[in-house]
Design a protein around this motif. Structure first.
Motif, PDB file in Angstrom:
ATOM      1  N   ASP A 165      68.300  14.347 132.637  1.00 54.16           N
ATOM      2  CA  ASP A 165      69.142  15.689 132.082  1.00 54.16           C
ATOM      3  C   ASP A 165      69.805  15.132 131.130  1.00 54.16           C
ATOM      4  N   GLN A 191      75.176  18.639 130.509  1.00 53.59           N
ATOM      5  CA  GLN A 191      73.907  18.460 130.405  1.00 53.59           C
ATOM      6  C   GLN A 191      73.019  18.902 129.045  1.00 53.59           C
ATOM      7  N   SER A 194      66.493  19.508 129.721  1.00 56.34           N
ATOM      8  CA  SER A 194      65.773  19.981 131.148  1.00 56.34           C
ATOM      9  C   SER A 194      64.268  19.856 131.095  1.00 56.34           C
ATOM     10  N   GLU A 198      64.059  24.421 129.114  1.00 63.25           N
ATOM     11  CA  GLU A 198      64.778  25.632 129.691  1.00 63.25           C
ATOM     12  C   GLU A 198      66.194  25.851 129.169  1.00 63.25           C
ATOM     13  N   ASN A 199      66.518  27.259 129.068  1.00 63.80           N
ATOM     14  CA  ASN A 199      68.036  27.526 128.915  1.00 63.80           C
ATOM     15  C   ASN A 199      68.567  26.643 127.653  1.00 63.80           C
ATOM     16  N   GLY A 200      67.865  26.613 126.763  1.00 63.12           N
ATOM     17  CA  GLY A 200      68.124  26.005 125.334  1.00 63.12           C
ATOM     18  C   GLY A 200      68.560  24.586 125.396  1.00 63.12           C
ATOM     19  N   PHE A 201      68.037  23.958 126.594  1.00 69.81           N
ATOM     20  CA  PHE A 201      68.313  22.328 126.476  1.00 69.81           C
ATOM     21  C   PHE A 201      66.981  21.898 125.630  1.00 69.81           C
TER      22      PHE A 201
END
Length: 457
Positions: A165, A191, A194, A198-201
């Motif tokens: 992460d 973090q 991912s 996901e979620n912009g990572f």
């Protein structure tokens, strides 16, 4: 007066190099009881004071000499807490190592203490007479330790973090604790990655990024010593799981090969395969090399044949991946320890019974059918593959020391497996001690062994 930084369980230097990556400065004092670990640490951290001493017996006040300690990293041995021990008895002497952290914290009062261990440390409790944890008292000693640290004026927080992460090519999961007594807030690193982005990572860094694709190892079919039966089963089960039954097998670009990793651990059930695809980060690295790279060389399948009739001699197979003659099948022997053979080789001894089976594996990738024409296997290399997978920088030296002595591969792997993931140390230190930063880490120079005197060049 210079603020000191101390690594209490220095090992080969995972936490130390992570701190260097965060702050651009070296560790002042490193402690470890193992001379082999100190050798590797000293090679990479020559400006550090190295103490080859028992962590309980060393007198840090003697070396600190009244100076201010800004940061102390502590990663006590985790083997007697880890679930990897299974039902084996635990060693009491190793389980009490966190108390050495308390001893030194009380003596030199670092502003910040960062700790790392397996997540099972939180279940640390008394052992029964046979050396097994007493279930009803799990967590008792852990809570005592935390209470003792708080009594020294430390604020405390902990979390379980996965290295992938934060950009490391390994899914190693560990318990991390932050303790500080300087009035500043405890800060957890943000973090950055991912699993699937996901979620912009960013997406996790895959294991494929650290593999040396110039080396596929050797064919499993023409070895002087046949592979062990358990290894053969792992390969067969892995090919089924990660190639044939996998909708998206990992294909090595421009090499006409599908690859995956097998793990040399006991499978949980018959027919299963412990391993992984190479588009995922490497799973946890332990102190022995457990990962084998399996590469299946593939050829497009045509119903009319693959370029020649079976009555003709097979085309020459070279040793260069991607330049194999078109081989459509291999033979499996149904006796002894035979792993099989390629069909361009003379047939093995023919017995009075039908002992040979023709294997012609056809599978589909992106709408096209392929067959396997050879299978290669090798173990992952400590240098550079396992080193990079653990998050060490490329320049970190693990194969030779400052006295020109070569480290055995076993020692290299042990140091890596026992190490803190440097990327995690960097993230934690950057978040909590940015005021200690003085610049960028200076990479290790290559060691020049050509002259009479060892030097960094």
């Amino acid at each position: 007066m210079k603020d000191l930084i101390i690594d209490c369980f220095a090992g080969g230097g995972g936490a130390s190099v992570g701190i260097e990556m965060a702050l651009g400065r070296h560790i002042d004092i490193a402690i470890n009881h193992d001379p082999q670990a100190i050798r590797m640490h000293k090679t990479n951290h020559p400006d550090t004071l190295h103490l080859t001493e028992d962590i309980f017996k060393v007198d840090l006040q003697k070396y600190v000499k009244g100076r201010h300690v800004a940061l102390m990293w502590a990663s006590p041995d985790c083997t007697s807490h880890s679930k990897a021990k299974g039902g084996q008895p635990r060693e009491k002497g190793l389980r009490i190592l966190p108390w050495a952290v308390y001893k030194h914290a009380k003596a030199i009062l670092p502003d910040v203490i960062l700790m790392e261990n397996v997540e099972e440390i939180q279940q640390w409790g008394p052992l029964d007479s046979s050396g097994h944890p007493i279930k009803e008292r799990k967590g008792e000693d852990y809570n005592r330790f935390i209470t003792a640290m708080k009594s020294l004026g430390y604020e405390f927080d902990c979390r379980e973090l996965v290295a992938a992460d934060y950009g490391a090519p390994t899914t190693r999961k560990r318990w991390y604790a932050i303790l500080r007594r300087d009035g500043k807030p405890i800060i957890w690193p943000v973090q950055t990655h991912s699993k699937n982005g996901e979620n912009g990572f960013n997406s996790w860094v895959p294991a494929s990024s650290v593999i040396d694709w110039s080396d596929f190892g050797k064919s499993i079919f023409d070895r002087k010593k046949p592979l062990a039966e358990a290894t053969q089963k792992r390969i067969a089960n892995g090919i089924k799981k990660y190639i044939i039954d996998n909708k998206n097998p990992f294909i090595v670009p421009e090499k006409q090969a599908a690859a995956f990793l097998i793990q040399y651990h006991g499978e949980t059930k018959e027919g299963d395969s412990r391993g992984q695809n190479l588009d995922e980060p490497l799973k946890t690295i332990d102190t022995s090399n457990r990962y084998g790279l399996v590469t299946a060389f593939i050829t497009k399948f045509y119903k009319t044949g693959i370029g020649q009739g079976c009555e003709e001699p097979l085309h020459t197979i070279t040793t260069s991946p991607g330049h194999f003659g078109l081989v459509s099948a291999f033979l499996v022997k149904y006796y002894g320890q035979g792993v099989g053979q390629k069909i361009n080789s003379p047939l093995g001894t023919i017995t009075t019974k039908d002992r040979f089976g023709l294997v012609n594996v056809v599978f589909e990738v992106n709408g096209e059918q392929y067959i396997i024409h050879d299978i290669f296997l090798r173990m992952l290399k400590a240098e550079p593959e396992l080193k990079l997978a653990q998050g060490f920088p490329m320049d970190y030296i693990i194969d030779k020391d400052y006295e020109r002595k070569t480290y055995p591969v076993k020692e290299q792997v042990a140091r890596i497996g026992n190490s803190v993931v440097p990327i995690m140390a960097k993230a934690l230190v950057s978040a909590n001690c940015p005021y200690l930063r003085i610049g960028e880490r200076m990479p290790n120079m290559k060691i020049d062994y050509s002259g009479s005197q060892l030097r960094f060049a």
